[in-house]
Design a protein around this motif. Structure first.
Motif: not given
Length: 196
Positions: A22, A24, A109, A114-116, A118-119, A158
């Protein structure tokens, strides 16, 4: 295999096989922080002298660029805070293999994690173009250039996201760009896209 294609294949296969740590995304951060993130990002691998912009080119037919900017996406405007990154964009141009939306999403990706990703996947679609009316008008008036660009604006929890893919006359997606930006700039960009 040429250098750029090999570089993108390594990056994307590493993200799929090994899982992406992950990372940012940085719109909203100071330029110094973003510059350090770019330098440490294994996917971007900036060269000497590359600060907020990274360029990869192996032939005139293939290019990759990444740029972090203090200016919101869309029409040029004066930065309200020159030390704060408002948007980050990467663009891929590939006359040989094309740039379908899936390739932009895989690159998102690989760069952000993964976090962004998925956002982005869970984000609400705010605007999509061309509209069905524009498609029909272009067909009736035989104006394929009107529908060469396909794009979408989304708003996630986000960030806001904008992708645009440009197609050749034969339908091949020739180039594409993906922008991750501050949600507060979404209304400005949506207005500009609707007015063009």
């Amino acid at each position: 295999m040429n250098q750029l294609k090999l570089w993108l294949a390594i990056v994307l296969s590493a993200s799929v096989v090994g899982g992406v740590r992950s990372v940012e995304a940085l719109p909203g951060e100071r330029t110094e922080t973003v510059s350090a993130w770019i330098n440490a990002n294994a996917t971007l691998q900036p060269g000497a002298g590359e600060g907020l912009r990274v360029r990869r080119r192996d032939t005139a037919a293939r290019r990759f660029e990444f740029e972090a900017s203090v200016i919101p996406p869309g029409r040029i405007s004066l930065p309200t805070n020159p030390g704060l990154i408002r948007s980050e964009q990467f663009a891929i141009y590939d006359q040989i293999d094309g740039v379908p939306l899936q390739r932009l999403e895989e690159s998102l990706r690989a760069i952000y994690g993964v976090d962004i990703y998925q956002d982005y996947q869970q984000a609400r679609v705010v605007y999509r173009y061309p509209s069905p009316e524009t498609l029909e008008l272009a067909r009736r008036q035989n104006r394929p250039a009107w529908v060469a660009q396909h794009g979408e604006l989304r708003t996630g929890k986000r960030f806001a996201y904008w992708f645009e893919v440009t197609h050749r006359r034969d339908g091949m997606p020739l180039n594409g760009q993906m922008t991750v930006f501050l949600k507060e700039d979404l209304e400005k960009l949506e207005t500009e896209l609707r007015d063009r």
